[in-house]
Design an enzyme around this catalytic site. Structure first.
Site, short mmCIF file in Angstrom:
data_model
loop_
_atom_site.label_atom_id
_atom_site.label_comp_id
_atom_site.label_asym_id
_atom_site.label_seq_id
_atom_site.Cartn_x
_atom_site.Cartn_y
_atom_site.Cartn_z
N ILE A 104 7.03 -15.34 -4.36
CA ILE A 104 7.84 -14.83 -5.53
C ILE A 104 9.25 -14.46 -4.72
O ILE A 104 9.19 -13.65 -4.00
CB ILE A 104 7.27 -13.76 -6.45
N VAL A 148 6.17 6.14 2.50
CA VAL A 148 4.80 6.12 3.16
C VAL A 148 4.69 6.65 4.37
O VAL A 148 3.60 6.58 5.01
CB VAL A 148 4.00 4.97 2.72
N GLY A 165 6.05 1.28 -5.26
CA GLY A 165 6.64 -0.15 -4.95
C GLY A 165 7.62 -0.50 -6.01
O GLY A 165 8.03 -2.03 -5.52
N SER A 171 10.91 -6.54 -8.36
CA SER A 171 9.74 -6.18 -7.84
C SER A 171 8.34 -6.61 -8.29
O SER A 171 8.19 -6.62 -9.74
CB SER A 171 9.85 -4.49 -7.62
N ILE A 172 7.48 -7.06 -7.70
CA ILE A 172 5.95 -7.29 -8.30
C ILE A 172 5.55 -6.30 -8.75
O ILE A 172 5.04 -6.02 -9.97
CB ILE A 172 5.08 -7.72 -7.01
N LYS A 198 -1.04 -7.97 6.96
CA LYS A 198 -1.96 -8.43 5.75
C LYS A 198 -3.49 -8.39 5.83
O LYS A 198 -4.39 -8.08 5.16
CB LYS A 198 -1.49 -9.41 5.03
N ALA A 246 8.57 -5.02 7.43
CA ALA A 246 8.64 -5.41 8.77
C ALA A 246 10.03 -5.96 9.01
O ALA A 246 10.82 -6.39 8.05
CB ALA A 246 7.79 -6.74 9.09
N TYR A 304 5.81 -15.85 8.96
CA TYR A 304 5.45 -14.64 8.34
C TYR A 304 4.86 -13.66 9.46
O TYR A 304 4.68 -12.41 9.29
CB TYR A 304 4.12 -15.09 7.35
P1 NAD Z 1 9.88 -5.66 -3.03
O1 NAD Z 1 10.92 -5.57 -1.92
O2 NAD Z 1 10.44 -5.40 -4.38
O3 NAD Z 1 8.90 -4.31 -2.71
C1 NAD Z 1 8.53 -3.95 -1.59
C2 NAD Z 1 8.50 -2.35 -1.77
O4 NAD Z 1 8.14 -1.52 -0.76
C3 NAD Z 1 9.99 -1.83 -2.20
O5 NAD Z 1 9.73 -1.18 -3.33
C4 NAD Z 1 10.18 -0.76 -0.89
O6 NAD Z 1 11.01 0.46 -1.41
C5 NAD Z 1 8.80 -0.40 -0.56
N1 NAD Z 1 8.75 0.39 0.79
C6 NAD Z 1 9.05 -0.20 2.09
N2 NAD Z 1 8.90 0.74 2.93
C7 NAD Z 1 8.33 1.53 2.27
C8 NAD Z 1 8.09 2.88 2.87
N3 NAD Z 1 8.31 3.32 4.08
N4 NAD Z 1 7.65 3.98 1.79
C9 NAD Z 1 7.53 3.57 0.66
N5 NAD Z 1 8.00 2.32 0.01
C10 NAD Z 1 8.37 1.50 0.89
O7 NAD Z 1 8.89 -6.77 -2.67
P2 NAD Z 1 7.61 -7.38 -3.33
O8 NAD Z 1 7.67 -8.91 -3.14
O9 NAD Z 1 7.52 -7.03 -4.63
O10 NAD Z 1 6.72 -6.71 -2.57
C11 NAD Z 1 5.44 -5.91 -3.18
C12 NAD Z 1 4.23 -6.25 -2.50
O11 NAD Z 1 3.81 -7.72 -2.59
C13 NAD Z 1 4.21 -6.31 -0.69
O12 NAD Z 1 3.03 -5.72 -0.28
C14 NAD Z 1 4.36 -7.80 -0.39
O13 NAD Z 1 3.89 -7.93 0.82
C15 NAD Z 1 3.44 -8.25 -1.46
N6 NAD Z 1 3.71 -9.83 -1.69
C16 NAD Z 1 4.71 -10.09 -2.05
C17 NAD Z 1 4.70 -11.78 -2.23
C18 NAD Z 1 5.90 -12.52 -2.36
O14 NAD Z 1 6.25 -13.75 -2.40
N7 NAD Z 1 7.16 -11.67 -2.95
C19 NAD Z 1 3.61 -12.49 -2.13
C20 NAD Z 1 2.50 -11.84 -1.82
C21 NAD Z 1 2.35 -10.22 -1.63
#
Ligand code: NAD
Length: 257
Positions: A193, A66, A14, A20-21, A164, A96, A157
């Site tokens: 974030i 995935v 990811g 990215s987180i 989730k 989504a 959301y």
């Molecule tokens: P991000 O956009 O950097 O990461 C999302 C990742 O999902 C990307 O690297 C993207 O390539 C990947 N992805 C999407 N569809 C895909 C697929 N079909 N196959 C493989 N990879 C796929 O954003 P993020 O905020 O770093 O998100 C990472 C996780 O953290 C997610 O599960 C998100 O829901 C969760 N999250 C984010 C926050 C926030 O505020 N940013 C808060 C809580 C949880």
């Protein structure tokens, strides 16, 4: 923290850019001595990840969408060939459609619902099934990322909150399945974030502002703080913990907002 993951093979799924987180998690793990394996969704993200990691020695990069079972299988076959054993895996991905992340939840389309569940929730089950044989009896640890919207109704959301909730339930069932194999699985519920995925949620900036005004710790959460919690969960320091959801949100979830 240096050395906590020395000689441990850690797959992080990811990373797509420096916000990215997963990138924060990758940095924490790398600084703790891990052999990093990164997977990205497509050619574009792979290029960005290659640029990000050009100074990091020994990082292996794989491509895996995935939604495609063949790509998942091919990636784990390559990982088995390359390193044999996997000590940790981070699932940090979700998706989504933008139009499902606004307005009334009751307007969610069947396609939009299934797509969000497929990518954001089912994928954890699919990749865990493939990771298991490489982790069995090695004290493996799996971490996924969730958000408070899986526990509470948060405006806009919507379908992602429902995905989730399913993801968090999957963590509990997988913890039950994998415990006898000495494999743990936990989730991190991260505070908001500003990332590419987060910006898909309508009025995300307003949500972030409200959170920043109320958060008990007064400082918004950073990628590094989430990265260090993931490091803890991947390391033997957390060896007694599985099936847990750890909030890394500055205490926001305890408020009765
Ligand atoms: P991000 O956009 O950097 O990461 C999302 C990742 O999902 C990307 O690297 C993207 O390539 C990947 N992805 C999407 N569809 C895909 C697929 N079909 N196959 C493989 N990879 C796929 O954003 P993020 O905020 O770093 O998100 C990472 C996780 O953290 C997610 O599960 C998100 O829901 C969760 N999250 C984010 C926050 C926030 O505020 N940013 C808060 C809580 C949880």
């Amino acid at each position: 923290m240096t050395g906590l993951l020395k000689e441990k093979n850690i797959l992080i799924m990811g990373v797509s850019n420096k916000w990215s987180i997963a990138w924060g998690i990758a940095q924490s793990c790398f600084n703790a001595g891990a052999n990093l394996l990164l997977s990205c969704q497509d050619e574009r993200t792979e290029k960005s990840v290659r640029d990000l990691t050009c100074d990091m020695e020994g990082v292996k990069i794989y491509r895996c969408d995935v939604t495609d079972d063949d790509q998942i299988k091919d990636m784990f076959d390559s990982i088995e060939k390359d390193v044999g054993v996997l000590h940790g895996m981070v699932h940090s991905l979700a998706f989504a459609k933008k139009e499902e992340l606004e307005g009334f939840y009751y307007n969610t389309s069947r396609d939009g619902y299934l797509l969000a569940q497929n990518i954001s929730s089912y994928s954890l089950v699919a990749v865990t099934r493939h990771a298991r044989p490489l982790m069995i009896d090695k004290g493996g640890s799996i971490v996924t990322l969730t958000y408070l919207g899986g526990e509470r109704a948060i405006p806009n959301y919507n379908v992602m909150g429902v995905a989730k909730a399913a993801l968090e339930a999957s963590v509990r069932y997988l913890a039950m399945d994998l415990g006898p194999d000495n494999i743990r699985i936990n989730s991190i519920s991260a505070g908001p974030i500003k990332t590419l995925a987060a910006r898909g949620v309508r009025d995300f900036t307003t949500m972030l502002k409200q959170y920043e005004e109320k958060i008990p710790l007064k400082q918004p959460i950073t990628q590094q703080e989430i990265g260090d919690t993931a490091l803890f969960l991947l390391s033997p320091l957390s060896r007694g913990i599985t099936g847990e959801n750890i909030h890394v949100d500055g205490g926001y979830h305890v408020l009765g907002v």
